[in-house]
Design a protein around this motif. Structure first.
Motif, PDB file in Angstrom:
ATOM      1  N   ARG A   1       2.417   1.600  -3.734  1.00 61.45           N
ATOM      2  CA  ARG A   1       1.079   2.161  -4.053  1.00 61.45           C
ATOM      3  C   ARG A   1       1.486   3.488  -4.341  1.00 61.45           C
ATOM      4  O   ARG A   1       1.125   4.718  -4.398  1.00 61.45           O
ATOM      5  CB  ARG A   1      -0.221   1.339  -4.526  1.00 61.45           C
ATOM      6  CG  ARG A   1       0.172   0.257  -4.892  1.00 61.45           C
ATOM      7  CD  ARG A   1      -0.779  -0.628  -5.495  1.00 61.45           C
ATOM      8  NE  ARG A   1      -1.975  -0.585  -3.922  1.00 61.45           N
ATOM      9  CZ  ARG A   1      -2.166  -1.614  -3.136  1.00 61.45           C
ATOM     10  NH1 ARG A   1      -1.613  -2.879  -3.244  1.00 61.45           N
ATOM     11  NH2 ARG A   1      -2.902  -1.642  -1.745  1.00 61.45           N
ATOM     12  N   ALA A   2       1.020   4.074  -2.715  1.00 58.36           N
ATOM     13  CA  ALA A   2       1.027   5.874  -2.845  1.00 58.36           C
ATOM     14  C   ALA A   2       1.986   6.376  -2.974  1.00 58.36           C
ATOM     15  O   ALA A   2       2.092   7.396  -2.904  1.00 58.36           O
ATOM     16  CB  ALA A   2       0.721   5.136  -1.150  1.00 58.36           C
ATOM     17  N   ARG A   3       3.918   6.354  -2.497  1.00 65.25           N
ATOM     18  CA  ARG A   3       4.412   6.556  -3.393  1.00 65.25           C
ATOM     19  C   ARG A   3       4.445   6.748  -5.210  1.00 65.25           C
ATOM     20  O   ARG A   3       5.130   7.250  -5.399  1.00 65.25           O
ATOM     21  CB  ARG A   3       5.819   5.529  -2.713  1.00 65.25           C
ATOM     22  CG  ARG A   3       7.226   6.819  -3.100  1.00 65.25           C
ATOM     23  CD  ARG A   3       8.551   5.906  -2.998  1.00 65.25           C
ATOM     24  NE  ARG A   3       9.423   6.975  -2.750  1.00 65.25           N
ATOM     25  CZ  ARG A   3      10.186   7.724  -2.486  1.00 65.25           C
ATOM     26  NH1 ARG A   3       9.427   8.231  -1.215  1.00 65.25           N
ATOM     27  NH2 ARG A   3      11.083   8.132  -2.563  1.00 65.25           N
TER      28      ARG A   3
ATOM     29  N   LYS B   1       0.628  -1.043  -0.374  1.00 62.88           N
ATOM     30  CA  LYS B   1      -0.143  -0.109   0.366  1.00 62.88           C
ATOM     31  C   LYS B   1       1.595   1.202   0.241  1.00 62.88           C
ATOM     32  O   LYS B   1       0.698   2.278  -0.523  1.00 62.88           O
ATOM     33  CB  LYS B   1      -0.675   0.148   0.847  1.00 62.88           C
ATOM     34  CG  LYS B   1      -1.849   0.960   1.326  1.00 62.88           C
ATOM     35  CD  LYS B   1      -3.176   1.593   2.731  1.00 62.88           C
ATOM     36  CE  LYS B   1      -3.955   1.828   2.508  1.00 62.88           C
ATOM     37  NZ  LYS B   1      -4.660   1.937   3.914  1.00 62.88           N
ATOM     38  N   ALA B   2       1.935   1.779   0.945  1.00 57.70           N
ATOM     39  CA  ALA B   2       2.782   2.816   1.241  1.00 57.70           C
ATOM     40  C   ALA B   2       3.196   2.778  -0.517  1.00 57.70           C
ATOM     41  O   ALA B   2       3.471   3.852  -0.752  1.00 57.70           O
ATOM     42  CB  ALA B   2       3.943   2.552   2.290  1.00 57.70           C
TER      43      ALA B   2
ATOM     44  N   LYS C   1       2.001   6.493  -6.679  1.00 59.74           N
ATOM     45  CA  LYS C   1       0.742   7.881  -6.944  1.00 59.74           C
ATOM     46  C   LYS C   1       1.668   9.673  -6.584  1.00 59.74           C
ATOM     47  O   LYS C   1       1.301   9.824  -7.370  1.00 59.74           O
ATOM     48  CB  LYS C   1      -0.148   7.517  -6.029  1.00 59.74           C
ATOM     49  CG  LYS C   1      -1.148   8.644  -6.571  1.00 59.74           C
ATOM     50  CD  LYS C   1      -2.696   8.025  -4.973  1.00 59.74           C
ATOM     51  CE  LYS C   1      -3.860   9.026  -6.319  1.00 59.74           C
ATOM     52  NZ  LYS C   1      -5.032   9.073  -5.425  1.00 59.74           N
ATOM     53  N   TYR C   2       2.573   9.484  -5.572  1.00 62.66           N
ATOM     54  CA  TYR C   2       2.866  10.527  -5.486  1.00 62.66           C
ATOM     55  C   TYR C   2       4.390  10.674  -5.982  1.00 62.66           C
ATOM     56  O   TYR C   2       3.927  12.329  -6.690  1.00 62.66           O
ATOM     57  CB  TYR C   2       3.761  10.591  -3.958  1.00 62.66           C
ATOM     58  CG  TYR C   2       4.132  11.818  -3.792  1.00 62.66           C
ATOM     59  CD1 TYR C   2       3.971  12.938  -3.416  1.00 62.66           C
ATOM     60  CD2 TYR C   2       5.429  11.705  -3.676  1.00 62.66           C
ATOM     61  CE1 TYR C   2       4.916  13.829  -3.345  1.00 62.66           C
ATOM     62  CE2 TYR C   2       6.579  13.207  -3.487  1.00 62.66           C
ATOM     63  CZ  TYR C   2       5.948  13.983  -3.188  1.00 62.66           C
ATOM     64  OH  TYR C   2       7.141  15.134  -2.946  1.00 62.66           O
TER      65      TYR C   2
END
Length: 578
Positions: free
Chosen positions: A195-197, A192-193, A199-200
């Motif tokens: 994927r979030a990175r 999850k982290a 996306k960022y």
């Protein structure tokens, strides 16, 4: 101060508690001042000092005595510390460290010498060893023997046990200690982290492209303005005579823009490769029978042009450098992964956790939260002034944050402070003034700001930004929070004759009487009942309930904020006012 100057240099390095900076004083060989010794004896006789190892006189858990007690405890345990230090040195001599040069780097065998580690914080003692169970049992027998025979202390044999730091949690200083692999303290990023990175990073690229387009658009507008300005001045100057010499400025602006555009273009490998293919593919001037029929000047010009094309647009070197960088990054990632794997198998780190379950139980028992875990007002604080209500909550919040700032689960402590304690204070203020939570937050703000007599703004409760920025960078030696948590002092609405402040070494006569209200009496709970009371939480002695304390404004302020405890006050001079 005298005892600290005399003894501080003589203490061992693992003796903590009540020491402001270690090894910064000049030590004296002995204490030969009989007047000082008689003074300390009289302090004990007059019950200004009370030291009870294993529990405080006015509370349980951490010692809550005045500043003189820690140095006396360190002096009393100094012989024990020296004995432990001798054991450590003897074991280190028997099991020396091997020279890293003598160890084969390709070997899978790891050498771990037997060591003894010790930490003593006042009367809290923790001894850790990497030896066998039999060695640990012999070490425990030696320690217990020294405490009983030389220090004349009674050791609780039931609670004195051997624990495994890997499979069990060790309670020390109100915290939970456990040996864990490094990956537990610094876990890898979750999916999850990751994927979030990603996306960022994509959003960052989009913003960079938008800024680039905006910069090009602004350049175009500014360039047109400059051309119009130059053309206007040219028309007004009757030829090429300029009143304002702006040629150099214009030239510098366009030169800077051109350099930026060229550097940006050359940094894009795909575009350079496409232009190189177009300019160098299918050229008939490279054929020998054609070159011989053309003028030499044309052939030389063509060759120079092709050299410049290959020099600036051929991306072969850039592609190789990019591939080399990717390969190096991949190798470094593999090495880091292998290193983490080896460390997880061969190395253990100490994980320190705050006791979240007892903290939540204490928060619920005191009344910060209801049975559903949501903040609620505390009724017995309604009689306090607004500033005192905030100071009472702030004293607990700041001391919890200071005490547990080194813990691995410090974020959970922050949540308890920022959510439960903060909104309980807001709800208490709202109930006092018979208003809503929204109105109280609008008046005091979420930072709980109050104003003193002169109109100056005061903030006692830690702000949300301050709590967010807290970490192990502000380690300190704070006092325990038990005294603030289980005590409330209410100001009396009566005109009493002026009397001296009963705080030690205070000679102010402008005092106000405050009545002591104990938590266990408000809850009708016996602190000795382990099922209803929080284990390890302090309880103040029943004899102080409903006693009145004449205190000055400075010391009542410090008592609310937890900077002083009841041991810093001459409780024997308290007044019984019915």
């Amino acid at each position: 101060m005298v005892l600290e100057v005399v003894y501080d240099e003589r203490f061992v390095t693992f003796a903590y508690g009540g020491r402001v900076g270690m090894g910064r004083h000049t030590a004296i060989s002995k204490v030969k001042d009989s007047v000082l010794i008689d003074l300390i004896k009289r302090l004990f006789e007059y019950q200004v000092l009370q030291i009870e190892l294993g529990g405080a006189y006015l509370g349980r858990g951490f010692p809550q005595e005045c500043g003189l007690c820690p140095i006396l405890i360190n002096i009393y345990f100094d012989g024990f510390d020296k004995e432990i230090q001798d054991m450590r040195l003897l074991k280190s001599q028997e099991n020396p460290k091997l020279d890293p040069k003598l160890i084969d780097s390709t070997s899978d065998v790891f050498y771990k010498p037997v060591k003894i580690y010790a930490v003593r914080y006042l009367d809290e003692i923790l001894i850790i060893t990497s030896g066998s169970k039999m060695f640990t049992m012999d070490l425990m027998k030696q320690v217990v023997k020294h405490l009983e025979l030389r220090l004349d202390l009674q050791v609780d044999k039931l609670n004195t046990a051997i624990h495994s730091a890997v499979s069990e949690k060790i309670d020390f200083l109100g915290m939970e200690l456990q040996a864990v692999p490094p990956s537990v303290l610094h876990p890898p990023m979750s999916e999850k982290a990751i994927r979030a990175r990603k996306k960022y990073l994509r959003q960052k690229e989009v913003r960079a492209l938008e800024l680039k387009n905006a910069r090009e658009r602004n350049r175009k507008k500014l360039g047109l303005k400059i051309f119009r300005h130059v053309y206007k001045k040219l028309k007004q100057s009757n030829g090429f005579k300029f009143e304002f010499n702006i040629e150099n400025e214009v030239r510098e602006i366009f030169k800077a823009w051109a350099d930026e555009v060229v550097q940006e273009f050359l940094g894009k490998i795909d575009e350079c490769q496409e232009w190189h293919r177009k300019l160098s593919a299918g050229d008939f001037l490279s054929l020998r029978h054609i070159r011989n029929q053309l003028p030499p000047e044309l052939v030389d010009s063509y060759d120079q042009f092709q050299e410049q094309v290959d020099k600036h647009l051929n991306p072969t070197k850039a592609i190789k450098a990019l591939e080399e960088e990717e390969r190096r990054a991949k190798e470094e990632e593999e090495q880091k992964y292998a290193k983490r794997t080896v460390e997880d198998l061969t190395r253990l780190c100490m994980k320190v956790d705050a006791p979240i379950v007892p903290m939540r139980k204490a928060v619920k028992m005191v009344g910060f939260t209801n049975h559903m875990g949501r903040p609620r007002p505390i009724e017995f604080l309604v009689a306090l002034e607004d500033a005192d209500i905030i100071k009472w909550h702030a004293g607990i919040a700041r001391r919890w944050l200071d005490f547990f700032c080194c813990c691995h689960n410090f974020k959970m402590v922050k949540t308890i402070v920022s959510y439960h304690l903060r909104f309980s204070c807001i709800l208490t203020l709202a109930e006092k003034h018979e208003s809503t939570k929204r109105e109280a937050m609008k008046h005091y703000s979420k930072d709980l700001k109050v104003y003193e007599m002169n109109g100056n703004e005061e903030v006692h409760f830690p702000t949300e930004k301050e709590v967010k920025m807290m970490g192990d960078g502000n380690l300190s030696d704070p006092k325990p929070v038990d005294g603030v948590l289980s005590l409330a002092v209410i100001r009396l609405a009566s005109d009493e004759p002026p009397s001296y402040c009963i705080a030690h070494f205070c000679d102010k006569k402008t005092t106000v009487f405050y009545r002591v209200r104990l938590l266990q009496n408000s809850l009708n709970v016996n602190p000795l009942d382990k099922e209803k009371w929080v284990p390890g939480m302090g309880a103040i002695h029943e004899s102080l309930n409903h006693r009145c304390l004449p205190l000055c404004t400075d010391h009542i302020h410090d008592l609310y904020l937890g900077k002083i405890t009841l041991q810093d006050i001459d409780c024997s001079s308290s007044v019984d006012m019915n």
